[in-house]
Design an enzyme around this catalytic site. Structure first.
Site, PDB file in Angstrom:
ATOM      1  N   CYS A   1       0.839  -1.190  -0.119  1.00 24.09           N
ATOM      2  CA  CYS A   1      -0.040   0.006  -0.130  1.00 24.09           C
ATOM      3  C   CYS A   1       0.896   1.122  -0.018  1.00 24.09           C
ATOM      4  O   CYS A   1       2.010   1.070   0.543  1.00 24.09           O
ATOM      5  CB  CYS A   1      -0.837  -0.144   1.357  1.00 24.09           C
ATOM      6  SG  CYS A   1      -1.845  -1.465   1.603  1.00 24.09           S
TER       7      CYS A   1
ATOM      8  N   ARG B   1       4.344   0.244  -6.736  1.00 27.02           N
ATOM      9  CA  ARG B   1       3.968  -0.616  -5.600  1.00 27.02           C
ATOM     10  C   ARG B   1       3.254  -1.520  -5.753  1.00 27.02           C
ATOM     11  O   ARG B   1       3.434  -2.593  -5.022  1.00 27.02           O
ATOM     12  CB  ARG B   1       3.997   0.108  -4.190  1.00 27.02           C
ATOM     13  CG  ARG B   1       5.181   1.197  -3.899  1.00 27.02           C
ATOM     14  CD  ARG B   1       4.761   2.240  -2.957  1.00 27.02           C
ATOM     15  NE  ARG B   1       4.426   1.741  -1.653  1.00 27.02           N
ATOM     16  CZ  ARG B   1       5.210   1.940  -0.653  1.00 27.02           C
ATOM     17  NH1 ARG B   1       6.508   2.427  -0.943  1.00 27.02           N
ATOM     18  NH2 ARG B   1       5.071   1.377   0.598  1.00 27.02           N
TER      19      ARG B   1
ATOM     20  N   TRP C   1      -3.276  -2.652  -1.369  1.00 23.81           N
ATOM     21  CA  TRP C   1      -2.837  -3.916  -2.172  1.00 23.81           C
ATOM     22  C   TRP C   1      -3.535  -4.944  -1.032  1.00 23.81           C
ATOM     23  O   TRP C   1      -3.086  -5.220   0.212  1.00 23.81           O
ATOM     24  CB  TRP C   1      -1.342  -4.100  -2.055  1.00 23.81           C
ATOM     25  CG  TRP C   1      -0.933  -5.286  -2.734  1.00 23.81           C
ATOM     26  CD1 TRP C   1      -0.745  -5.777  -3.896  1.00 23.81           C
ATOM     27  CD2 TRP C   1      -0.516  -6.631  -2.080  1.00 23.81           C
ATOM     28  NE1 TRP C   1      -0.193  -6.948  -4.091  1.00 23.81           N
ATOM     29  CE2 TRP C   1      -0.182  -7.636  -3.067  1.00 23.81           C
ATOM     30  CE3 TRP C   1      -0.367  -7.013  -0.805  1.00 23.81           C
ATOM     31  CZ2 TRP C   1       0.443  -8.956  -2.636  1.00 23.81           C
ATOM     32  CZ3 TRP C   1       0.219  -8.111  -0.309  1.00 23.81           C
ATOM     33  CH2 TRP C   1       0.491  -9.141  -1.325  1.00 23.81           C
TER      34      TRP C   1
ATOM     35  N   ASN D   1      -0.858   1.195   5.950  1.00 24.79           N
ATOM     36  CA  ASN D   1      -0.095   0.116   5.054  1.00 24.79           C
ATOM     37  C   ASN D   1       0.374  -0.937   6.238  1.00 24.79           C
ATOM     38  O   ASN D   1       0.995  -0.298   7.283  1.00 24.79           O
ATOM     39  CB  ASN D   1       1.116   0.998   4.728  1.00 24.79           C
ATOM     40  CG  ASN D   1       2.190  -0.221   3.731  1.00 24.79           C
ATOM     41  OD1 ASN D   1       1.685  -1.249   3.610  1.00 24.79           O
ATOM     42  ND2 ASN D   1       3.114   0.195   3.281  1.00 24.79           N
ATOM     43  N   GLY D   2       0.238  -2.149   6.029  1.00 24.73           N
ATOM     44  CA  GLY D   2       0.801  -3.093   6.898  1.00 24.73           C
ATOM     45  C   GLY D   2      -0.314  -4.137   7.501  1.00 24.73           C
ATOM     46  O   GLY D   2      -1.553  -4.133   6.623  1.00 24.73           O
TER      47      GLY D   2
ATOM     48  N   GLU E   1      15.547 -17.804 -11.650  1.00 23.76           N
ATOM     49  CA  GLU E   1      15.252 -16.367 -11.923  1.00 23.76           C
ATOM     50  C   GLU E   1      14.343 -16.261 -13.152  1.00 23.76           C
ATOM     51  O   GLU E   1      13.433 -15.603 -13.462  1.00 23.76           O
ATOM     52  CB  GLU E   1      16.673 -15.683 -11.969  1.00 23.76           C
ATOM     53  CG  GLU E   1      16.323 -14.125 -12.648  1.00 23.76           C
ATOM     54  CD  GLU E   1      15.792 -13.305 -11.687  1.00 23.76           C
ATOM     55  OE1 GLU E   1      15.075 -13.880 -10.563  1.00 23.76           O
ATOM     56  OE2 GLU E   1      15.442 -12.171 -11.957  1.00 23.76           O
TER      57      GLU E   1
ATOM     58  N   LYS F   1      10.786 -14.878 -13.232  1.00 19.89           N
ATOM     59  CA  LYS F   1      10.390 -13.763 -14.035  1.00 19.89           C
ATOM     60  C   LYS F   1       9.195 -14.041 -15.043  1.00 19.89           C
ATOM     61  O   LYS F   1       8.303 -13.370 -15.129  1.00 19.89           O
ATOM     62  CB  LYS F   1      11.392 -13.300 -14.949  1.00 19.89           C
ATOM     63  CG  LYS F   1      12.631 -12.486 -14.264  1.00 19.89           C
ATOM     64  CD  LYS F   1      12.093 -11.150 -13.742  1.00 19.89           C
ATOM     65  CE  LYS F   1      11.969 -11.109 -12.431  1.00 19.89           C
ATOM     66  NZ  LYS F   1      13.093 -10.898 -11.340  1.00 19.89           N
TER      67      LYS F   1
ATOM     68  N   GLU G   1       5.755 -14.458 -12.987  1.00 23.14           N
ATOM     69  CA  GLU G   1       5.231 -13.516 -12.309  1.00 23.14           C
ATOM     70  C   GLU G   1       4.695 -12.478 -13.501  1.00 23.14           C
ATOM     71  O   GLU G   1       3.547 -11.753 -13.135  1.00 23.14           O
ATOM     72  CB  GLU G   1       6.257 -12.838 -11.423  1.00 23.14           C
ATOM     73  CG  GLU G   1       7.398 -12.217 -12.028  1.00 23.14           C
ATOM     74  CD  GLU G   1       8.240 -11.575 -10.755  1.00 23.14           C
ATOM     75  OE1 GLU G   1       9.317 -11.256 -10.889  1.00 23.14           O
ATOM     76  OE2 GLU G   1       7.701 -10.997  -9.612  1.00 23.14           O
TER      77      GLU G   1
ATOM     78  N   HIS H   1      15.480 -37.375 -12.143  1.00 21.06           N
ATOM     79  CA  HIS H   1      14.932 -37.948 -10.640  1.00 21.06           C
ATOM     80  C   HIS H   1      13.273 -37.530 -10.544  1.00 21.06           C
ATOM     81  O   HIS H   1      13.064 -37.661  -9.625  1.00 21.06           O
ATOM     82  CB  HIS H   1      15.744 -37.542  -9.452  1.00 21.06           C
ATOM     83  CG  HIS H   1      17.229 -37.778  -9.612  1.00 21.06           C
ATOM     84  ND1 HIS H   1      17.672 -39.249  -9.701  1.00 21.06           N
ATOM     85  CD2 HIS H   1      18.218 -37.329  -9.975  1.00 21.06           C
ATOM     86  CE1 HIS H   1      19.018 -39.184  -9.708  1.00 21.06           C
ATOM     87  NE2 HIS H   1      19.471 -38.088  -9.985  1.00 21.06           N
TER      88      HIS H   1
ATOM     89  N   LYS I   1       5.422  -4.107  -5.126  1.00 19.86           N
ATOM     90  CA  LYS I   1       6.741  -3.964  -5.123  1.00 19.86           C
ATOM     91  C   LYS I   1       7.493  -4.333  -3.833  1.00 19.86           C
ATOM     92  O   LYS I   1       8.726  -4.721  -3.936  1.00 19.86           O
ATOM     93  CB  LYS I   1       7.098  -2.479  -5.659  1.00 19.86           C
ATOM     94  CG  LYS I   1       8.428  -2.253  -5.963  1.00 19.86           C
ATOM     95  CD  LYS I   1       9.224  -2.963  -7.286  1.00 19.86           C
ATOM     96  CE  LYS I   1      10.474  -2.676  -7.476  1.00 19.86           C
ATOM     97  NZ  LYS I   1      11.063  -4.120  -8.172  1.00 19.86           N
TER      98      LYS I   1
HETATM   99  C1  F6R Z   1      10.608 -10.559  -8.334  1.00 20.98           C
HETATM  100  C2  F6R Z   1      10.754  -9.641  -7.168  1.00 20.98           C
HETATM  101  C3  F6R Z   1      10.584 -10.086  -5.760  1.00 20.98           C
HETATM  102  C4  F6R Z   1      11.461  -9.570  -4.877  1.00 20.98           C
HETATM  103  C5  F6R Z   1      11.209  -9.856  -3.362  1.00 20.98           C
HETATM  104  C6  F6R Z   1      12.181  -9.396  -2.492  1.00 20.98           C
HETATM  105  O1  F6R Z   1      11.023 -10.171  -9.582  1.00 20.98           O
HETATM  106  O2  F6R Z   1      11.343  -8.375  -7.485  1.00 20.98           O
HETATM  107  O3  F6R Z   1      10.676 -11.643  -5.729  1.00 20.98           O
HETATM  108  O4  F6R Z   1      12.467  -9.896  -5.035  1.00 20.98           O
HETATM  109  O5  F6R Z   1       9.718  -9.544  -3.340  1.00 20.98           O
HETATM  110  O6  F6R Z   1      11.960  -8.050  -2.398  1.00 20.98           O
HETATM  111  P1  F6R Z   1      13.258  -7.170  -1.700  1.00 20.98           P
HETATM  112  O7  F6R Z   1      14.455  -7.253  -2.578  1.00 20.98           O
HETATM  113  O8  F6R Z   1      12.607  -5.758  -1.944  1.00 20.98           O
HETATM  114  O9  F6R Z   1      13.488  -7.551  -0.354  1.00 20.98           O
END
Ligand code: F6R
Length: 601
Positions: free
Chosen positions: A2, A27, A74, A98-99, A473, A477, A480, A496, A596
Site C-alpha cells: 500500500c 508498488r 494492495w 499500510n501493513g 530466476e 520472471k 510473475e 529424478h 513492489k
Molecule cells: C521478483 C521480485 C521479488 C522480490 C522480493 C524481495 O521479480 O522482485 O521476488 O525480489 O519480493 O523484495 P526485496 O528485494 O525488496 O526484499
C-alpha cells in the site's frame, strides 16, 4: 504494497494526492481513495482498480479541501472493493494504513456495532472514534488507538473539524514526514513526496507524529518527545519516467549496462575490489544469506561464488522460513540480508532474529535509508536507482555485482585469490557493462520466440552450477509477469522426477554457457530432446557450435568467463519473460496480485 500520502497544504489537496498516488503506482495496488477536510467537514472518495478510476470519480464528484490523506491498497484482508478501500472512516476519523493489524479480531470484538468492510484497518478508525466519544482529543485518541495495535503498520489519521492536523504512526512499515514552506506532508516513501519537498524526516520504529502546517512533533513508543534527523533527498525524476520505452521493465532492462557500471564504480578501485565499507571475512567461518524472491536467487548464485572464490561456506535461506525455524546462528557466522527495497517484512524480521547472535549483520540494499539498511552493521548499496517495474531486473543484476565483489574481496582477504587473479577478475568485471550491452542484442530473437512461448501452459528452466539459480530466476520472471506456469530444476535432477513432464508441448529453456559443466548439461538436454521436448538453448557461440543439433531454438550470448556468466545470463531470462508477457498482453509493470515492496508477512 500500500502507498500513503498525507497533506496539510495551501492548495486543493485532491489533485496533488492523486499525483502522489500515481508515483506510488509502481508498488502495485487494486483500489485507491482519498479523504479531505473542507469547511471543517471530513469526506472521502474511493474507487476500485487503476488510479484513473479514482481520478474519473473526482471529476464527477470532486472533493475540495486543503488537508487530506490518500491511499493505494494492495488487498490483504478482504478483496478489492469500494467498501474495503482506504481511507476507512468511523464518524469523525478517517485513516489510511499500510501493513497488517494482527489483533484486529480481538479489537473488533471489543467494539459495539458493526463495521462496513472486511478489513483489519477499519477497526483502527472505529477504535479511534470510540476514544473520541469518550472525550479524548484527536491526538490522544489516535495515540491511545496505536497503543492497542499489534502487527505492522504505517498509519495516517485525519479528523473531522481539524483542517490543520494529521497524526502519523509507524511500526514495521516505513513512513516519512515531508517539510514544505508552510505546508507539511506524510508519505510512505520518498518517491511519493519527491516533487513536494526535498526535506524528509523518517519516523523510527514505534514513533508517532503530530503534524500541523507549522511542523511536526515526534514522540517515541513510550510517549517521550524525540528529535529525528531531517534529511535532504534527491529523487531523480528521469529515473521514474519510461524514457520512451513501452514499460518501466523494458527501460530498466536497457538501463543495466549503465547501472552495472555505476555499481562497479563504487566497488572497484583501479585493479582492486574496494567495497565502500570494509568487512573482515577472515574472522568468520560461514555466511548465512537470507532474502525473499529474486533477492534470494541472487544469494543462491552468490553461494557458488563465495564457496569457490573464498572457500567460505554459505547457507542460503528464504526469509519467511528462516525467521521461524529458530536455527542456530554461530557467533562466528556472518549474517547477510539482501533486499532491493530494504523493507521486506520477512527479511527484516529475519535480520532481527540474527541480530545479537551473528558476528555481524551485513545487508545489500538499494534503498540506503531503508529499515534493513539502518538496522545492519554494514549496509552495502547496489546503486541501481529507483526500480519501478514490479519484476526486479536491474536491482537483481546489481545485487549480483555487489555479491560477486564481496566474494572476491573475501577471497583476497582469505588468501584464496592472489593479486594477479584479483586484477584478472577486476578486469573481467570492468568488461561486463560492455558485454551486457551486447547481450541486449538477443532481444529481437526473444521477441520472435515470444509468440511461441506464449502458447505454452508450462515451461521448464534448467541449469547447472550457478546457472541453476539462474534457471530459477528465468522461471520466476516468466511466471510473475506472463502468468505461465514455469519451474526450474538443476539439470542433473531432471531424471529424478521432472522428466515425466516432458513431451512435445513442453518448452525447456536451458542456460548453458560453455564452461566445465557444459557437456553434462548437454547430456541432460539430449534426454529432453529424446522425449520430444522443445529445447531453447541459451549459450555462447562456442556452445551453439557444438550443441545446436536438434534443439528447437538457440539464443547466442557473448562469450564471458564462467564466473561472470550469471550476471550476463540475467538478460535473456528477463527478455524472454518480458516479450512473452507483452505478447500475451498482461500488465508487465504491475502484474496481478503482486506488489513492489512486500511489507507484510
Ligand atoms: C521478483 C521480485 C521479488 C522480490 C522480493 C524481495 O521479480 O522482485 O521476488 O525480489 O519480493 O523484495 P526485496 O528485494 O525488496 O526484499
Amino acid at each position: 504494497m500500500c502507498g500513503i500520502i498525507g497533506i496539510l497544504g495551501d492548495h486543493q489537496a485532491a489533485p496533488i494526492m492523486v499525483d502522489a498516488l500515481k508515483r506510488l503506482e509502481y508498488r502495485g495496488y487494486d483500489s485507491a481513495g482519498i479523504a479531505t477536510v473542507h469547511d471543517g467537514a471530513l469526506d472521502r472518495r474511493r474507487a476500485v482498480g487503476k488510479l484513473v478510476n479514482l481520478a474519473d470519480l473526482l471529476v464527477t464528484d470532486p472533493l475540495p479541501g486543503f488537508a487530506g490523506i490518500g491511499h493505494t491498497r494492495w488487498a490483504t484482508h478482504g478483496g478489492p472493493s469500494v467498501a474495503n478501500a482506504h481511507p476507512h472512516r468511523a464518524g469523525r476519523v478517517a485513516v489510511v494504513h499500510n501493513g497488517i493489524i494482527e489483533n484486529f479480531r480481538e479489537l473488533r470484538a471489543e467494539l459495539s456495532g458493526d463495521g462496513e468492510s472486511e478489513t483489519d484497518t477499519e477497526v483502527v478508525a472505529r477504535l479511534c472514534e470510540a476514544f473520541l466519544d469518550a472525550g479524548m482529543t484527536p491526538k490522544d485518541a489516535a495515540f491511545a488507538t496505536v497503543d492497542k495495535l499489534e502487527g505492522a503498520y504505517a498509519l495516517c489519521f485525519l479528523f473531522d473539524g481539524e483542517p490543520d492536523l494529521l497524526v502519523a504512526a509507524r511500526a514495521g512499515s516505513p513512513l516519512a514526514i515531508g517539510h514544505g514552506a508552510g505546508e507539511m506532508f506524510v508519505g510512505s516513501d520518498a518517491i511519493a513526496l519527491g516533487p513536494l519537498t526535498d526535506r524528509l524526516t523518517y519516523l523510527e520504529e514505534g514513533d508517532r507524529a503530530v503534524v500541523t502546517r507549522s511542523g511536526a512533533e515526534i514522540f517515541d513508543g513510550e510517549g517521550h518527545a524525540v528529535q529525528r534527523e531531517m534529511t535532504r533527498i534527491r529523487i531523480d525524476a528521469a529515473r521514474i519516467e519510461k524514457a520512451g520505452h513501452r514499460h518501466f521493465m523494458a527501460k530498466e532492462i536497457h538501463e543495466q549496462p549503465q547501472t552495472l557500471s555505476d555499481v562497479l564504480a563504487a566497488y572497484v578501485e583501479g585493479e582492486r575490489i574496494a567495497p565502500p565499507s570494509a568487512y573482515d571475512f577472515t574472522a568468520t567461518d560461514r555466511i548465512q544469506m537470507v532474502a525473499c524472491g529474486t533477492a534470494q536467487i541472487a544469494c543462491s548464485v552468490a553461494k557458488y561464488w563465495f564457496e569457490a572464490l573464498a572457500r567460505l561456506p554459505v547457507e542460503v535461506d528464504i526469509a519467511s522460513e528462516y525467521r521461524y525455524r529458530e536455527g542456530p546462528v554461530g557467533a562466528q557466522t556472518t549474517a547477510l540480508f539482501v533486499s532491493q527495497s530494504g523493507e521486506t517484512a520477512d527479511t527484516l524480521a529475519a535480520l532481527r532474529y540474527a541480530k545479537g547472535q551473528a558476528r555481524a549483520i551485513l545487508s545489500v540494499v538499494n534503498v540506503e535509508t531503508s529499515s534493513i539498511a539502518r538496522e545492519s552493521d554494514i549496509a552495502l548499496p547496489i546503486h541501481a536507482g529507483v526500480e519501478v517495474g514490479v519484476a526486479s531486473t536491474k536491482a537483481f543484476v546489481n545485487q549480483l555485482a555487489v555479491l560477486l565483489a564481496l566474494a572476491i574481496s573475501a577471497g583476497v582477504q582469505r588468501g584464496t585469490i592472489d593479486a594477479a587473479r584479483e586484477a584478472e577478475l577486476v578486469a573481467g568485471l570492468k568488461r561486463l557493462p560492455g558485454l551486457m550491452a551486447q547481450a541486449l542484442a538477443v532481444e529481437d530473437r526473444c521477441e520472435a520466440l515470444a509468440a511461441r512461448l506464449a502458447e505454452a501452459t508450462d515451461i521448464l528452466f534448467l541449469g547447472r552450477g550457478p546457472m541453476y539459480p539462474m534457471a530459477h530466476e528465468g522461471a520466476l520472471k516468466l511466471k510473475e509477469i506472463s502468468y505461465i506456469h514455469a519451474e526450474a530444476y538443476a539439470s542433473g535432477e531432471l531424471k529424478h522426477g521432472p522428466i515425466a513432464l516432458v513431451d512435445r508441448t513442453l518448452p525447456v529453456v536451458v542456460f548453458a554457457p560453455m564452461d566445465p559443466l557444459f557437456d553434462k548439461t548437454v547430456s541432460n538436454m539430449q534426454e529432453v530432446m529424446a522425449r520430444e521436448g522443445k529445447v531453447l538453448l541459451v549459450t555462447d557461440a562456442e556452445g551453439a557450435e557444438v550443441a545446436s543439433d536438434g534443439v528447437w531454438e538457440v539464443l547466442v550470448m557473448p562469450k564471458v568467463e564462467p564466473v561472470f556468466a550469471p550476471i550476463l545470463y540475467a538478460v535473456p531470462a528477463q527478455l524472454l519473460a518480458y516479450h512473452t508477457a507483452v505478447h500475451k498482453g498482461t500488465d508487465v509493470d504491475q502484474p496481478r496480485n503482486l506488489a513492489k515492496s512486500v511489507t507484510v508477512e
